[in-house]
Design a protein around this motif. Sequence first.
Motif, PDB file in Angstrom:
ATOM      1  N   ASP A  59       5.326  -3.143 -13.372  1.00 48.20           N
ATOM      2  CA  ASP A  59       5.736  -3.991 -12.251  1.00 48.20           C
ATOM      3  C   ASP A  59       4.567  -4.448 -11.385  1.00 48.20           C
ATOM      4  N   LEU A  60       3.575  -3.575 -11.165  1.00 48.23           N
ATOM      5  CA  LEU A  60       2.429  -3.954 -10.336  1.00 48.23           C
ATOM      6  C   LEU A  60       1.628  -5.072 -10.995  1.00 48.23           C
ATOM      7  N   LYS A 110       4.552  -5.080  -1.936  1.00 44.87           N
ATOM      8  CA  LYS A 110       4.950  -3.815  -1.302  1.00 44.87           C
ATOM      9  C   LYS A 110       5.879  -3.011  -2.199  1.00 44.87           C
ATOM     10  N   GLN A 111       6.822  -3.690  -2.846  1.00 45.73           N
ATOM     11  CA  GLN A 111       7.770  -3.021  -3.733  1.00 45.73           C
ATOM     12  C   GLN A 111       7.854  -3.781  -5.056  1.00 45.73           C
ATOM     13  N   PRO A 112       6.864  -3.623  -5.918  1.00 49.94           N
ATOM     14  CA  PRO A 112       6.862  -4.362  -7.193  1.00 49.94           C
ATOM     15  C   PRO A 112       8.080  -4.006  -8.050  1.00 49.94           C
ATOM     16  N   ARG A 135      11.257  -4.650  -7.645  1.00 48.64           N
ATOM     17  CA  ARG A 135      12.539  -4.329  -7.028  1.00 48.64           C
ATOM     18  C   ARG A 135      13.612  -5.368  -7.348  1.00 48.64           C
ATOM     19  N   HIS A 136      13.220  -6.545  -7.799  1.00 47.96           N
ATOM     20  CA  HIS A 136      14.189  -7.589  -8.122  1.00 47.96           C
ATOM     21  C   HIS A 136      14.506  -7.656  -9.620  1.00 47.96           C
ATOM     22  N   SER A 182       3.345  -8.402 -10.531  1.00 48.23           N
ATOM     23  CA  SER A 182       3.107  -9.040  -9.232  1.00 48.23           C
ATOM     24  C   SER A 182       1.702  -9.618  -9.154  1.00 48.23           C
ATOM     25  N   ASP A 216       5.766  -9.304   0.182  1.00 48.42           N
ATOM     26  CA  ASP A 216       6.922  -8.437  -0.050  1.00 48.42           C
ATOM     27  C   ASP A 216       6.992  -7.952  -1.489  1.00 48.42           C
ATOM     28  N   ASN A 217       6.624  -8.800  -2.422  1.00 48.48           N
ATOM     29  CA  ASN A 217       6.660  -8.400  -3.830  1.00 48.48           C
ATOM     30  C   ASN A 217       5.570  -7.394  -4.164  1.00 48.48           C
TER      31      ASN A 217
END
Length: 339
Positions: free
Chosen positions: A107-108, A178-180, A182-183, A111, A175-176
């Motif tokens: 996820d990181l 901060k929490q990679p 999450r969507h 982003s 925001d993406n």
Amino acid sequence: SVNLSQMDAIACFNLSHYELCFPQLNSSCRRTKRPHTEAVLIYILLSSISLLTATLNLLVIISISHFKQLHTPTNLLLLSLAVSDFFVGIIMSFQILLTDGCWFLGDLICSLFFILDFIVTSASVGTMVLISVDRYVAICIPLHYSTKITVRGVTICVCLCWVCSILYNGLIMNDNLKQPGRHNSCSGECVIVINHIAGVADLILTFTGPVTVIIVLYIRVFGVAVSQARAMRSHIAAVTLQRSETVTAKKSELKAARTLGVVVIVFLTCLCPYYCSSLVGQNAMFGVTSVPFETWLFYFNSCLNPVIYAFCYPWFLKSIKLIVTFKILQPDSCRANIL
């Protein structure tokens, strides 16, 4: 109505075209299964485009950076464009991994991938605006070109363009970061979400506004260029030596305007479908588990720019020859006459 046996057959047919990205996870996304020959051809084609894009733009970067004769304001703008196009070649290598619909890099990285993509896109658009301004001053107010457009001034503008692109895209992607992830709806997906206000601002700042400026400036440039070309043709038979030098200089500027005009037109042709598709289906959500045609068209533009230089700029072919033969490693090769 469809009976149960028909529904089972349809379900089996659909499942036969997909398999899980992560078979060990129940939450895994599904990946598209392709025939082996088709998959190999797709990977070879996209890999070739990615490698060609990175290689050609690296040659442009080395040429303009190494040879002192090429340290002109216009070429510094081409250098900035080549840097962004080089990164596009790198980005394309990641997109190749997504041809079957799965993201395996976490996820990181997802982003960071999007941030790099957005930064490069913004920097490319900004550089195109600067190129349009450069040609506008050179053609429309040539007497002020040497004082208004300098190497130092262009260097500052290019640096500001990249810094602003980094800060701006870092802000809208905050925001993406901060929490990679999450969507993401399943494992193996790469999705980011941008709020509506940021999406509208991004559309205006990186598409509508710059494209309007580029089109307006180049309409003015081509109008003046046409009138200058007519004037030179009507007086070409009665020029003095001094006048001939002036005509030669004007022809050089007009040729540069035409070449960069081709670059701008190709850029807009490849850019507009990319943004128009985002505008039509704008829901502030971007995913890279499927790579549409307009995205590849936008990326392919980065491969076309060096090809345009090769046909329009003799110095590019000369510099490539010196680079591939390793003559740039010789002492004082940076002072070679390639113009």
